[in-house]
Design a protein around this motif. Structure first.
Motif, short mmCIF file in Angstrom:
data_model
loop_
_atom_site.label_atom_id
_atom_site.label_comp_id
_atom_site.label_asym_id
_atom_site.label_seq_id
_atom_site.Cartn_x
_atom_site.Cartn_y
_atom_site.Cartn_z
N TYR A 1 -29.38 -34.39 -10.31
CA TYR A 1 -28.40 -34.29 -11.39
C TYR A 1 -28.90 -33.21 -12.33
N ASP B 1 -24.74 -33.34 -8.47
CA ASP B 1 -23.96 -32.72 -9.54
C ASP B 1 -24.89 -31.75 -10.25
N ASN C 1 -24.00 -29.39 -12.28
CA ASN C 1 -23.45 -28.93 -13.56
C ASN C 1 -23.55 -27.41 -13.65
N THR D 1 -14.55 -29.88 -6.84
CA THR D 1 -15.38 -31.09 -6.82
C THR D 1 -15.24 -31.93 -8.09
N ARG D 2 -14.66 -31.34 -9.13
CA ARG D 2 -14.43 -32.11 -10.35
C ARG D 2 -13.06 -31.76 -10.92
N ASP E 1 -20.42 -29.49 -8.05
CA ASP E 1 -21.18 -30.37 -7.16
C ASP E 1 -21.35 -29.65 -5.83
N THR F 1 -14.78 -42.26 -11.49
CA THR F 1 -15.38 -40.93 -11.57
C THR F 1 -14.33 -39.83 -11.50
N HIS G 1 -15.26 -36.93 -10.29
CA HIS G 1 -15.82 -36.05 -9.26
C HIS G 1 -15.28 -36.46 -7.88
#
Length: 268
Positions: A59, A95, A97, A142-143, A156, A196, A198
């Motif tokens: 993460y 993830d 970020n 992915t998000r 991600d 979520t 994601h």
């Protein structure tokens, strides 16, 4: 499944984890000899007939984090990949970020590289990894923002060593939400959102795991209760005058251990 996780030590909630299917769990070993220094990264090792595979989850720090902290975390993960890659194939998902630059004209998917994306791209190149996620033919986002669904990003990724590309059988980003964990119909908290934002990523790799493994019998843990039971059995055998020679002593100890402590199968 067997759950292996790393909880957050500095605040509640969150954390990372890996689910290992029960039938392959005997071929899995933990990797706990790497210096992580509070970075949210977790590794396991999957035994293989050809080359052992180190599988990790990460993460990454938020884009708004202090630059020095972001650099520190990426430096640690970079070192992990290089260290593990000496003797293992490496797969790292999570993830991050971080936004890599994406320009897919066929599907009209574009994304500018972010500050974290530049660091991730540098790590990918420096460790000879490959973002297998980008091979998905079912979608790439992915998000997706829960409120404004037009706000999408690709942060991600599943990274693999470039030498493993030929082992890829299937890659999928589940934009349809088929595999997404659904929110609790009776949430125990007052949080407005429990599902979520994601999308699930799926990758299938051709990895030849061992079909059999050796086992050996070992003694169970010597708890105070088992030790007391062992001592009672030995005292009873001594009172019955069954311990008079070294051979009888050896036999008596084995009997007391078997009855008092017990044995279990250990996978080598």
């Amino acid at each position: 499944y067997v759950w292996q996780c790393l909880n957050r030590s500095d605040r509640g909630g969150g954390g990372i984890g890996i689910l290992v299917r029960q039938d392959i769990h005997p071929m899995v070993r933990p990797i706990d000899n790497l210096e992580s220094d509070d970075v949210e990264v977790l590794w396991i090792k999957l035994l293989s007939k050809i080359r052992t595979v180190a599988i990790g989850v990460f993460y990454g720090p938020q884009e708004g984090e202090i630059n020095d902290e972001i650099d520190r975390q990426y430096s640690i993960v970079n070192t992990h990949i290089l260290t593990l890659g000496i003797e293992n194939d490496v797969v790292l998902g999570g993830d991050f970020n971080a936004k890599l630059e994406i320009s897919d004209k066929n599907r009209q998917i574009y994304q500018k590289q972010s500050k974290n994306g530049a660091r991730l791209n540098h790590m990918i190149k420096g460790t000879n990894m490959f973002p297998a996620t980008l091979l998905s033919n079912t979608g790439l986002w992915t998000r997706v923002d829960r409120i404004n669904t037009n706000t999408k990003s690709i942060i991600d990724y599943i990274l693999i060593k470039r030498s493993m590309i030929h082992q890829i059988k299937h890659v999928e980003v589940d934009e349809a939400g088929i595999y997404k964990l659904k929110k609790d119909t009776k949430p125990k908290t007052k949080q407005k959102h429990t599902e979520t934002d994601h999308n699930t990523q799926i990758i299938t790799l051709d990895i030849a795991t061992p079909t059999s493994h050796q086992t050996q019998m070992t003694w169970k843990k010597f708890t105070p209760e088992r030790v007391n039971k062992f001592n009672m059995i030995m005292n009873n055998l001594d009172k019955q005058k069954k311990i008079n020679t070294n051979q009888q002593m050896t036999k008596s100890i084995k009997t007391a251990l078997t009855q008092g402590v017990g044995q279990r199968k250990t996978i080598l």
